[in-house]
Design a protein around this motif. Structure first.
Motif, PDB file in Angstrom:
ATOM      1  N   VAL A 112      -3.347  18.708  -4.817  1.00 41.23           N
ATOM      2  CA  VAL A 112      -2.823  17.532  -4.275  1.00 41.23           C
ATOM      3  C   VAL A 112      -2.986  17.004  -2.952  1.00 41.23           C
ATOM      4  N   PHE A 113      -2.640  18.105  -1.936  1.00 37.39           N
ATOM      5  CA  PHE A 113      -3.064  17.852  -0.638  1.00 37.39           C
ATOM      6  C   PHE A 113      -4.255  17.618  -0.338  1.00 37.39           C
ATOM      7  N   MET A 114      -5.513  18.045  -0.959  1.00 36.56           N
ATOM      8  CA  MET A 114      -6.753  17.695  -0.796  1.00 36.56           C
ATOM      9  C   MET A 114      -7.306  16.349  -1.259  1.00 36.56           C
ATOM     10  N   ARG A 115      -6.646  16.247  -2.556  1.00 38.99           N
ATOM     11  CA  ARG A 115      -6.935  14.758  -3.112  1.00 38.99           C
ATOM     12  C   ARG A 115      -6.523  13.817  -2.371  1.00 38.99           C
ATOM     13  N   LEU A 116      -5.031  13.552  -1.923  1.00 42.93           N
ATOM     14  CA  LEU A 116      -4.441  12.595  -1.307  1.00 42.93           C
ATOM     15  C   LEU A 116      -4.864  12.528  -0.032  1.00 42.93           C
ATOM     16  N   THR A 117      -4.897  13.648   0.612  1.00 45.04           N
ATOM     17  CA  THR A 117      -5.307  13.699   2.236  1.00 45.04           C
ATOM     18  C   THR A 117      -6.654  13.062   2.526  1.00 45.04           C
ATOM     19  N   SER A 118      -7.477  13.309   1.476  1.00 44.97           N
ATOM     20  CA  SER A 118      -8.917  12.872   1.683  1.00 44.97           C
ATOM     21  C   SER A 118      -8.903  11.149   2.004  1.00 44.97           C
ATOM     22  N   ILE A 119      -7.930  10.482   1.125  1.00 49.33           N
ATOM     23  CA  ILE A 119      -7.780   9.103   1.053  1.00 49.33           C
ATOM     24  C   ILE A 119      -7.391   8.768   2.735  1.00 49.33           C
ATOM     25  N   GLY A 120      -6.452   9.508   3.124  1.00 51.34           N
ATOM     26  CA  GLY A 120      -5.974   9.223   4.390  1.00 51.34           C
ATOM     27  C   GLY A 120      -7.021   9.497   5.633  1.00 51.34           C
ATOM     28  N   VAL A 121      -7.914  10.519   5.350  1.00 54.85           N
ATOM     29  CA  VAL A 121      -9.036  10.506   6.028  1.00 54.85           C
ATOM     30  C   VAL A 121      -9.955   9.571   6.151  1.00 54.85           C
TER      31      VAL A 121
ATOM     32  N   PHE B  94       8.505  15.950 -14.884  1.00 57.70           N
ATOM     33  CA  PHE B  94       9.111  15.908 -13.583  1.00 57.70           C
ATOM     34  C   PHE B  94       7.875  16.244 -12.619  1.00 57.70           C
ATOM     35  N   PHE B  95       7.114  17.167 -12.907  1.00 61.13           N
ATOM     36  CA  PHE B  95       5.815  17.343 -11.680  1.00 61.13           C
ATOM     37  C   PHE B  95       5.089  16.129 -11.782  1.00 61.13           C
ATOM     38  N   PHE B  96       4.560  15.663 -12.512  1.00 60.25           N
ATOM     39  CA  PHE B  96       3.854  14.368 -12.690  1.00 60.25           C
ATOM     40  C   PHE B  96       4.377  13.236 -11.643  1.00 60.25           C
ATOM     41  N   LEU B  97       5.920  13.131 -11.879  1.00 54.91           N
ATOM     42  CA  LEU B  97       6.441  12.004 -11.044  1.00 54.91           C
ATOM     43  C   LEU B  97       6.713  12.394  -9.731  1.00 54.91           C
ATOM     44  N   VAL B  98       6.953  13.652  -9.353  1.00 55.46           N
ATOM     45  CA  VAL B  98       6.999  14.338  -8.120  1.00 55.46           C
ATOM     46  C   VAL B  98       5.606  13.880  -7.299  1.00 55.46           C
ATOM     47  N   VAL B  99       4.566  14.157  -8.089  1.00 56.09           N
ATOM     48  CA  VAL B  99       3.191  14.172  -7.263  1.00 56.09           C
ATOM     49  C   VAL B  99       2.849  12.647  -7.215  1.00 56.09           C
ATOM     50  N   LEU B 100       3.367  11.771  -8.199  1.00 57.89           N
ATOM     51  CA  LEU B 100       3.204  10.338  -8.070  1.00 57.89           C
ATOM     52  C   LEU B 100       4.123  10.142  -6.828  1.00 57.89           C
ATOM     53  N   LEU B 101       5.057  10.385  -6.475  1.00 53.82           N
ATOM     54  CA  LEU B 101       6.069  10.139  -5.299  1.00 53.82           C
ATOM     55  C   LEU B 101       5.520  10.383  -4.003  1.00 53.82           C
ATOM     56  N   ILE B 102       4.616  11.422  -3.994  1.00 52.28           N
ATOM     57  CA  ILE B 102       3.994  11.948  -2.700  1.00 52.28           C
ATOM     58  C   ILE B 102       2.610  10.987  -2.696  1.00 52.28           C
ATOM     59  N   GLY B 103       2.268  10.489  -3.718  1.00 49.91           N
ATOM     60  CA  GLY B 103       1.071   9.606  -3.777  1.00 49.91           C
ATOM     61  C   GLY B 103       1.604   8.118  -3.158  1.00 49.91           C
ATOM     62  N   LEU B 104       2.863   7.784  -3.362  1.00 55.49           N
ATOM     63  CA  LEU B 104       3.419   6.588  -3.004  1.00 55.49           C
ATOM     64  C   LEU B 104       3.863   6.645  -1.749  1.00 55.49           C
ATOM     65  N   ALA B 105       4.363   7.676  -1.077  1.00 43.99           N
ATOM     66  CA  ALA B 105       4.791   8.009   0.157  1.00 43.99           C
ATOM     67  C   ALA B 105       3.417   7.846   1.038  1.00 43.99           C
ATOM     68  N   LEU B 106       2.518   8.592   0.537  1.00 43.51           N
ATOM     69  CA  LEU B 106       1.221   8.457   1.352  1.00 43.51           C
ATOM     70  C   LEU B 106       0.538   7.151   1.539  1.00 43.51           C
ATOM     71  N   ALA B 107       0.650   6.101   0.292  1.00 44.90           N
ATOM     72  CA  ALA B 107       0.121   5.130   0.063  1.00 44.90           C
ATOM     73  C   ALA B 107       0.677   3.969   0.991  1.00 44.90           C
ATOM     74  N   SER B 108       2.330   4.165   1.514  1.00 43.75           N
ATOM     75  CA  SER B 108       3.031   3.413   2.024  1.00 43.75           C
ATOM     76  C   SER B 108       2.766   3.408   3.576  1.00 43.75           C
ATOM     77  N   LEU B 109       2.268   4.571   3.962  1.00 46.08           N
ATOM     78  CA  LEU B 109       2.081   4.746   5.533  1.00 46.08           C
ATOM     79  C   LEU B 109       1.020   3.915   5.839  1.00 46.08           C
ATOM     80  N   PRO B 110      -0.270   3.899   5.389  1.00 47.97           N
ATOM     81  CA  PRO B 110      -1.385   3.210   5.815  1.00 47.97           C
ATOM     82  C   PRO B 110      -1.228   1.656   5.543  1.00 47.97           C
ATOM     83  N   VAL B 111      -0.359   1.251   4.578  1.00 47.79           N
ATOM     84  CA  VAL B 111       0.078  -0.176   4.482  1.00 47.79           C
ATOM     85  C   VAL B 111       0.992  -0.747   5.609  1.00 47.79           C
ATOM     86  N   MET B 112       1.757   0.253   5.759  1.00 44.06           N
ATOM     87  CA  MET B 112       2.691   0.018   6.971  1.00 44.06           C
ATOM     88  C   MET B 112       2.103  -0.230   8.311  1.00 44.06           C
TER      89      MET B 112
END
Length: 759
Positions: free
Chosen positions: A428-437, A579-597
């Motif tokens: 999860v960290f690798m996939r989502l952080t690659s978008i941030g990079v 529950f695991f799916f939605l937790v990972v989705l929440l992590i993705g939403l938090a990561l997505a909100s940061l660059p938009v803000m």
């Protein structure tokens, strides 16, 4: 004073030695025993009758149990009765209805009609649920674990559809209907400066066919100046008869709305799983019982799926036993062994960090090289590779790193369950952080100029409309992700299935079919959804593209599951997977909100495109609109709500609410543990009573004669101090008194232990 007197306080009624020996009562008295052993302060203040009002000791409780409460007016078909009793109950209700007045009869008839209409409406609406039949088919063939993935995919389709409807209704629709509704569209005019120059990328003259393909895959050319991207919405306001529509304000508020809507929807869906995972912490014994007695998935109808479910249950039991073995191994480790394993884990984690750093640096260099290489057109294939170079590097990193992580985790000596979770979190960290990079690489190019500070606040020479360029990158990531998923299904999984089925060599049989790994498939669509959340501000039609993408992915995955793949040998239960799916989705939403803000509030807007040409940053439209309100009181109220004092107060209230919820969850967890202990005590009591009954049967020499009037029912144990019988069942009748003659022969020499005996 004798210490045993602590166990027996003053009693207000007749006692029963049999009930006094029950493990639950003995445990209760033991817990009440004072630490010094000589004080009767607590024990004497409570009697057995009064202290167990919630139990089965007091006569008042028994009397309350015997009271007949009137039955609820439930529908006849829902009552747990036989058909004859239901018919009789229905006739009685009809007789009661005839005795009512005409007004009450009409009202009751109307209520029944409305209830029946609501039930029919709910049934018709349930038949309109998307993919209802397909999901039921998947559930019947493969169980609820794989069903949870497809239900999650359906949720993302609906979420993206709602986001698209928001963007379309408040951003695109006013522009479309303005010419037909008498509206006057006011565009942002260029001021003649170098910052307002926006060279078009549309191709002129004779266009070759492959150039259209390049434009379609990259989002450039004829697609750049369309509703697809941010740069097309160069509208300041739309004047309709009677009001003026502020498009920049609507664009910003819709962006905030779809992020908040996603957050609320995900939290609402994950609330049930969160409470279950927070409160329900079963011990290992209960885990074994649940798997053995309640672990079968009764929705399975396919023979192969049943065989796989059996093997998965066997794997779960082996995993639990392995965890118990590892816990014992951890407890028995010496200091030298602990130092060795911690050193190995430290070295391996340093290696993992180095691998992640190498992947992130590769993404950074590929993005910078791609942005520079796109300025020069060479040929079709090379231009296409340059366009998709960041996407290719990200996909390769996401493919290689999970394989490395799965090998590394074997040397870290974790439990099997923790191995799965830890590997997934790394992925999860690798996939989502690659978008941030990738976004960091783009913004480093956008905000930096070669000759020093940027004249326009951004690099206008390289990016005349940087928002459109970011939208194009998100568009390419979405398209490339879909191409990869489809290509893997067609060119990898399908040929592998053919080779396994029709090639008799041992290597192919050992290789086997592709496993349908639920966590990895979920990470794929969470990765795509994170891209969608980031790109919606820069590419307003991206939610519609993701809706179509997930619609096709559903059928691709369904065909692949039924024909090409087999369920994973390592099970993933639906109760924990949702529950695991939605937790990972929440992590993705938090990561997505940061660059938009950051893009909305920190980076200067492009002066050549978009609705925010007249503003320094996109967020500036909100305070400027509030300052133009005619009502001063409303204006002051809104500015006060946006002040730091209100923000700090809201933060404090949120923290207090969070602490309250955490305390409430802890209280619920303690109640669950107490109820669990109560169930264990119930099992011990039953075992104790069964042992007493068996001993009484062995000690009874012969069956007493039945009196002429037939078998007499015996009093309830605990009311008159006599043991009950089962004469009505045809078994021997026993009447053993415990109130007058306390025979030691009637009790077990060795009582059941008060320790960890579970029934």
């Amino acid at each position: 004073m004798d210490n045993d007197s602590v166990f027996y306080s003053a009693r207000t009624g007749p006692t029963n030695p049999l009930l006094d020996q029950l493990p639950s009562y003995q445990s209760l008295l033991y817990r009440r025993k004072p630490a010094n052993g000589g004080s009767k302060r607590r024990s004497s203040s409570r009697t057995r009758m009064g202290s167990s009002g919630s139990g089965r000791w007091g006569g008042a409780t028994v009397a309350l149990r015997e009271e007949k409460t009137p039955p609820l007016q439930r529908p006849v078909r829902e009552l747990p009765r036989t058909m004859a009793e239901k018919r009789r109950d229905r006739e009685q209700r009809l007789e009661q209805d005839r005795e009512l007045s005409s007004w009450r009869q009409r009202r009751r008839s109307l209520h029944r009609s409305l209830k029946r209409l609501r039930a029919d409406l709910q049934e018709r609406l349930s038949s309109l649920v998307l993919w209802r039949g397909d999901i039921h088919l998947i559930e019947g063939m493969f169980g609820t674990g794989i069903l949870s993935y497809f239900s999650f995919l359906r949720f993302l389709v609906l979420l993206n559809l709602v986001i698209f409807l928001l963007m379309f209704s408040f951003v695109m629709l006013p522009i479309i209907i303005a010419p037909h509704a008498g509206g006057n569209v006011t565009f942002n005019q260029a001021d003649g400066s170098v910052c307002s120059v926006y060279p078009t990328s549309a191709r002129r003259g004779l266009v070759i066919f492959h150039e259209h393909i390049t434009d379609l895959l990259s989002g450039g050319g004829f697609l750049e100046q369309t509703y697809l991207f941010y740069g097309y919405y160069k509208v300041h306001a739309i004047s309709f008869p009677g009001f003026t529509y502020n498009l920049p304000l609507a664009y910003l508020l819709v962006t905030v709305a779809y992020l908040c809507l996603s957050l609320v929807w995900i939290v609402q869906r994950s609330a049930t799983g969160f409470k279950r995972n927070l409160i329900q912490d079963e011990d290992r014994f209960q885990s074994f019982c649940n798997k053995i007695f309640a672990g079968w998935d009764c929705c399975i109808t396919n023979e192969d799926a049943a065989r796989l479910k059996r093997s998965s249950l066997l794997y779960e039991l082996k995993t639990d036993l392995e965890e118990e073995r590892i816990k014992q191994k951890i407890a028995d480790r010496s200091r030298k062994e602990r130092c060795r394993i911690y050193t190995i884990r430290l070295i391996l984690n340093v290696f993992v960090i180095a691998v992640l750093a190498a992947c992130f640096y590769s993404i950074y260099r590929a993005t910078i090289f791609s942005q520079k290489a796109q300025m020069e057109k060479v040929n079709f294939m090379r231009d296409l590779i340059y366009e998709y170079l960041p996407s290719i590097v990200i996909t390769l990193a996401n493919f290689i790193t999970p394989l490395l992580f799965s090998v590394i985790i074997n040397f870290e000596d974790y439990s099997p369950a923790f191995e799965i979770r830890f590997t997934l979190m790394r992925c999860v960290f690798m996939r989502l952080t690659s978008i941030g990079v990738l976004l960091f690489s783009l913004w480093s190019q956008i905000t930096q100029c070669k000759e020093g500070p940027c004249l326009c606040g951004y690099n206008h020479q390289l990016y005349s409309c940087w928002e459109t360029r970011v939208g194009q990158e998100m568009y390419k990531l979405t398209v490339f992700d879909f191409i990869i998923i489809a290509a893997v299904t067609i060119f990898v999984e399908f040929p592998r299935k053919l080779m396994v089925n029709y090639c008799g060599c041992g290597l192919m049989k050992w290789w086997g079919q592709q496993e349908f790994a639920i966590p990895q498939n979920v990470l794929e669509i969470v990765y795509g959804q994170t891209i969608c959340w980031i790109g919606t501000f820069y590419c307003p039609l991206l939610p519609a593209i993701c809706t179509i993408k997930y619609f096709f992915i559903f059928y691709i995955k369904k065909v692949s599951l039924v024909n090409n793949c087999r369920p994973a040998t390592r099970p993933f239960r639906a109760s924990s997977s949702n529950f695991f799916f939605l937790v990972v989705l929440l992590i993705g939403l938090a990561l997505a909100s940061l660059p938009v803000m950051v893009g909305v509030g920190q980076i200067n807007c492009s002066q050549a495109c978009g609705p925010f040409v007249n503003y320094t940053v996109s967020w500036e439209v909100l305070p400027r609109t509030v300052s133009m309100l005619p009502n001063k009181a409303l204006r002051d109220l809104l500015f006060a709500l946006a002040s730091e004092a209100v923000a700090v107060s809201l933060f404090v209230i949120t923290c207090v609410g969070m602490f309250y919820v955490i305390a409430l969850a802890g209280a619920h967890k303690r109640v669950i543990n107490q109820l669990r202990e109560q169930l264990v005590m119930e099992g011990r009591d039953k075992r104790f009573l069964i042992q007493k009954l068996c001993q009484a049967q062995r000690m009874t020499p012969a069956r007493p004669p039945v009196p002429p009037g037939g078998p007499q029912p015996l009093a309830r144990a605990g009311r008159d101090g006599s043991a009950g019988s089962r004469s009505s069942w045809g078994s021997p009748s026993y009447h053993t008194s415990f109130s007058t003659n306390h025979s030691d022969a009637m009790f077990l020499a060795n009582a059941p232990p008060h320790g960890s005996t579970h029934v």
